[in-house]
Design a protein around this motif. Structure first.
Motif, short mmCIF file in Angstrom:
data_model
loop_
_atom_site.label_atom_id
_atom_site.label_comp_id
_atom_site.label_asym_id
_atom_site.label_seq_id
_atom_site.Cartn_x
_atom_site.Cartn_y
_atom_site.Cartn_z
N TYR A 68 0.92 -1.23 0.11
CA TYR A 68 0.05 -0.04 -0.05
C TYR A 68 0.91 1.14 -0.02
O TYR A 68 0.52 2.36 -0.54
CB TYR A 68 -0.78 -0.10 1.31
CG TYR A 68 -1.65 1.16 1.44
CD1 TYR A 68 -2.94 1.50 0.56
CD2 TYR A 68 -1.36 2.14 2.31
CE1 TYR A 68 -3.65 2.54 0.76
CE2 TYR A 68 -2.20 3.26 2.74
CZ TYR A 68 -3.19 3.56 1.77
OH TYR A 68 -3.94 4.78 2.21
N LYS A 69 2.19 1.10 0.70
CA LYS A 69 3.00 2.29 0.75
C LYS A 69 4.26 1.83 1.00
O LYS A 69 4.63 0.93 1.63
CB LYS A 69 2.50 3.03 1.99
CG LYS A 69 3.49 4.41 2.26
CD LYS A 69 2.93 5.04 3.83
CE LYS A 69 3.56 6.38 3.75
NZ LYS A 69 3.24 6.90 4.98
N VAL A 70 5.35 2.73 0.46
CA VAL A 70 6.70 2.28 0.53
C VAL A 70 7.38 3.80 1.22
O VAL A 70 7.06 5.01 0.79
CB VAL A 70 7.34 2.19 -0.79
CG1 VAL A 70 9.02 1.99 -0.69
CG2 VAL A 70 6.68 0.85 -1.29
N CYS A 71 8.14 3.57 2.13
CA CYS A 71 8.47 4.72 2.94
C CYS A 71 10.26 4.86 2.79
O CYS A 71 10.96 3.54 2.58
CB CYS A 71 8.42 4.74 4.44
SG CYS A 71 6.63 4.41 4.70
N LEU A 72 10.90 5.88 3.16
CA LEU A 72 12.20 5.80 3.17
C LEU A 72 12.55 6.87 4.06
O LEU A 72 11.93 7.94 4.26
CB LEU A 72 12.94 5.99 1.76
CG LEU A 72 12.59 7.34 1.06
CD1 LEU A 72 13.45 8.40 1.22
CD2 LEU A 72 12.50 6.85 -0.40
N TYR A 127 13.98 10.90 -5.60
CA TYR A 127 12.80 10.09 -4.89
C TYR A 127 11.39 11.24 -5.18
O TYR A 127 10.41 10.70 -5.42
CB TYR A 127 12.82 10.35 -3.51
CG TYR A 127 14.09 9.64 -2.98
CD1 TYR A 127 14.37 8.20 -3.36
CD2 TYR A 127 15.11 9.82 -1.95
CE1 TYR A 127 15.41 7.55 -3.11
CE2 TYR A 127 15.85 9.13 -1.45
CZ TYR A 127 16.13 7.81 -2.23
OH TYR A 127 17.06 7.15 -1.63
N GLN A 128 11.65 12.77 -5.17
CA GLN A 128 10.61 13.57 -5.46
C GLN A 128 10.10 13.31 -6.92
O GLN A 128 8.98 13.18 -7.12
CB GLN A 128 10.89 14.96 -5.42
CG GLN A 128 11.05 15.31 -4.03
CD GLN A 128 11.43 16.82 -3.73
OE1 GLN A 128 12.55 17.34 -4.04
NE2 GLN A 128 10.67 17.61 -3.13
N ASN A 129 11.21 13.11 -8.01
CA ASN A 129 10.69 12.66 -9.37
C ASN A 129 9.89 11.42 -9.60
O ASN A 129 9.26 11.44 -10.30
CB ASN A 129 12.01 12.90 -10.16
CG ASN A 129 11.71 12.73 -11.46
OD1 ASN A 129 10.86 13.33 -12.19
ND2 ASN A 129 12.31 11.90 -12.29
N SER A 130 10.10 10.60 -8.38
CA SER A 130 9.45 9.45 -8.62
C SER A 130 8.09 9.44 -7.79
O SER A 130 7.52 8.23 -7.77
CB SER A 130 10.42 8.27 -8.10
OG SER A 130 11.69 8.02 -9.01
N GLY A 131 7.83 10.35 -7.48
CA GLY A 131 6.40 10.72 -6.54
C GLY A 131 6.29 10.65 -4.90
O GLY A 131 5.47 10.91 -4.46
N PHE A 132 7.62 10.32 -4.43
CA PHE A 132 7.81 10.25 -3.06
C PHE A 132 7.50 11.83 -2.53
O PHE A 132 8.01 12.76 -3.15
CB PHE A 132 9.11 10.01 -2.46
CG PHE A 132 9.24 8.55 -2.59
CD1 PHE A 132 9.12 7.74 -1.20
CD2 PHE A 132 9.71 7.83 -3.57
CE1 PHE A 132 9.21 6.50 -1.46
CE2 PHE A 132 9.96 6.59 -3.72
CZ PHE A 132 9.65 5.77 -2.62
N GLU A 133 6.70 11.99 -1.44
CA GLU A 133 6.59 13.18 -0.70
C GLU A 133 7.22 13.35 0.86
O GLU A 133 7.13 12.40 1.27
CB GLU A 133 4.84 13.54 -0.63
CG GLU A 133 4.34 13.57 -1.82
CD GLU A 133 2.76 14.05 -1.71
OE1 GLU A 133 2.06 14.20 -0.64
OE2 GLU A 133 2.21 13.93 -2.88
N MET A 165 10.39 10.15 3.80
CA MET A 165 9.31 10.34 2.67
C MET A 165 8.73 9.23 2.43
O MET A 165 8.98 8.10 2.96
CB MET A 165 10.44 10.57 1.51
CG MET A 165 11.24 11.77 1.74
SD MET A 165 12.24 12.08 0.15
CE MET A 165 11.10 12.80 -0.66
N GLY A 166 7.53 9.40 1.69
CA GLY A 166 6.76 7.82 1.39
C GLY A 166 5.95 8.21 0.15
O GLY A 166 5.74 9.34 -0.41
N LEU A 167 5.51 7.05 -0.17
CA LEU A 167 4.70 6.84 -1.55
C LEU A 167 3.62 5.91 -1.41
O LEU A 167 3.83 4.66 -1.18
CB LEU A 167 5.68 6.67 -2.83
CG LEU A 167 5.14 6.58 -4.12
CD1 LEU A 167 4.46 7.71 -4.54
CD2 LEU A 167 6.13 6.09 -5.31
#
Length: 183
Positions: A125-129, A142-148, A169-171
């Motif tokens: 459901y979600k990936v975090c880093l 990360y931002q370019n790949s959609g992480f916020e 950050m998470g997506l």
């Protein structure tokens, strides 16, 4: 049937024993270690790295080596780990080893492959880093790949007598839009 672990230029591959000696060389570079983790920089032998790989929990970690499609050269590694199956959440870590391979799009492609795998194969459901605030190139990927950005652990990392923030950050799966062509 398509290979969900292969993109236009990189493949997420099974680690080979000979890879760990090369990764050990990366572990002698301070910049590599200091961007990879918040732990103190410490070189590790190929044998130590291979043993660590052999001891991972295969139920909660999916670890791959990133290889070039063109020449099968080892570029880095990527992993989804600390998977909480009941919550469908995982942590992510990625590293591109040789400085000359950074900034070439390999990391972006590997990241998109592992996210596609995590969301569409593992049903996450979600990936975090976590990323150190000084690692600007990783943050951009990360931002370019959609992480916020989800939070800041203020002044959590100490390097050379200075303190730096650690960003979380998470997506979410529903927000994942691949930045590469996935066959």
């Amino acid at each position: 049937m398509k290979n969900i672990l292969a993109g236009p230029r990189v493949t997420l591959a099974v680690p080979q024993p000979e890879d760990f000696d090369e990764i050990s060389d990366w572990y002698t570079a301070g910049e590599f270690l200091r961007n990879l983790d918040t732990a103190p920089a410490r070189p590790l032998s190929g044998e130590e790295l291979e043993q660590t790989y052999r001891n991972i929990d295969r139920n909660t970690e999916f670890y791959f080596h990133v290889r070039s499609q063109e020449d099968d050269r080892l570029l880095g590694f990527i992993t989804l780990y600390n998977i909480e199956w009941s919550n469908q959440i995982a942590q992510l870590a990625i590293a591109i080893g040789d400085p000359s391979d950074r900034g070439q799009g390999y990391g972006t492609e590997a990241l998109n492959l592992i996210l596609n795998y995590g969301f569409n194969e593992l049903n996450l459901y979600k990936v975090c880093l976590d990323v150190i605030a000084t690692n600007h190139s990783a943050i951009a990927v990360y931002q370019n790949s959609g992480f916020e950005f989800e939070g800041t652990n203020k002044l959590a990392v100490k390097r050379d007598g200075e303190r730096y923030d650690l960003y979380s950050m998470g997506l979410f799966a529903e927000d994942f839009q691949p930045r590469i062509k996935l066959d």
